[in-house]
Write a protein that holds these residues in place. Sequence first.
Motif, mmCIF file in Angstrom:
data_model
loop_
_atom_site.group_PDB
_atom_site.id
_atom_site.type_symbol
_atom_site.label_atom_id
_atom_site.label_comp_id
_atom_site.label_asym_id
_atom_site.label_seq_id
_atom_site.Cartn_x
_atom_site.Cartn_y
_atom_site.Cartn_z
ATOM 1 N N UNK A 118 3.727 -95.414 85.183
ATOM 2 C CA UNK A 118 5.003 -95.734 85.846
ATOM 3 C C UNK A 118 5.569 -96.348 84.433
ATOM 4 N N UNK A 119 7.024 -96.003 84.436
ATOM 5 C CA UNK A 119 8.196 -96.361 83.521
ATOM 6 C C UNK A 119 7.948 -97.610 83.411
ATOM 7 N N UNK A 120 8.036 -98.341 82.150
ATOM 8 C CA UNK A 120 8.146 -99.925 81.944
ATOM 9 C C UNK A 120 9.546 -100.195 82.299
ATOM 10 N N UNK A 121 9.969 -101.407 82.637
ATOM 11 C CA UNK A 121 11.144 -101.767 83.348
ATOM 12 C C UNK A 121 12.199 -101.898 82.071
ATOM 13 N N UNK A 122 11.932 -101.524 80.814
ATOM 14 C CA UNK A 122 12.812 -101.614 79.913
ATOM 15 C C UNK A 122 13.523 -100.382 79.493
ATOM 16 N N UNK A 123 12.984 -99.199 80.356
ATOM 17 C CA UNK A 123 13.401 -98.156 80.451
ATOM 18 C C UNK A 123 13.026 -96.841 79.293
ATOM 19 N N UNK A 124 11.872 -97.474 78.629
ATOM 20 C CA UNK A 124 11.151 -96.642 77.602
ATOM 21 C C UNK A 124 9.942 -96.138 78.424
ATOM 22 N N UNK A 125 9.041 -95.520 77.502
ATOM 23 C CA UNK A 125 7.933 -95.056 77.994
ATOM 24 C C UNK A 125 7.932 -93.517 77.926
ATOM 25 N N UNK A 126 6.965 -92.820 78.685
ATOM 26 C CA UNK A 126 6.496 -91.550 78.406
ATOM 27 C C UNK A 126 6.529 -90.984 79.998
ATOM 28 N N UNK A 127 6.696 -89.748 79.992
ATOM 29 C CA UNK A 127 6.592 -88.991 81.186
ATOM 30 C C UNK A 127 5.204 -88.165 81.197
ATOM 31 N N UNK A 128 3.991 -89.087 80.750
ATOM 32 C CA UNK A 128 2.702 -88.139 80.985
ATOM 33 C C UNK A 128 2.205 -88.108 82.337
#
Length: 150
Positions: A118-128
């Motif tokens: 799940x993507x973090x609420x700040x908009x960053x992260x990965x789509x793994x």
Amino acid sequence: MPRYSHRLKARGLWVIPVAAVFLALLTFAPTHLAAQKLVPTAPVLVPPMVPMPQLPTGTGGVAPLAPTMPDFTPAPVPVAPTPVAPAAPVPAVATPAPVPLIRFRCEVTPGDSSCREQAPPDGGGSDETCDCARDFCYTDPAGARFCEKS
């Protein structure tokens, strides 16, 4: 001059002072005798003696010189060395395998074999994605299925 009477001897009254002295000694003796203990001792075992050798006697007119006594000191007894147990090899301390780092964990929906982080609420992260065919999946006691990506 006082008259000495032998009536005490005759009547047997001489026994009274003797008995008194005996009883007085008897009252002090038990404390002294009770303090002593008789301890049985083991008998001392003496090794058997070696028979004495017969010295030769001379025959004839001239007495031979007496031979010197042989030395009867015991021969040294070889002492066997005590067996020493071989030293056990010290087991090598096994270093524990490094714990795999888990990058993310997600819950797999029923009927699927993969899930996304799940993507973090700040908009960053990965789509793994985590796939149960490649990554570690397990079912918890509540019945939900999780996948861990390392």
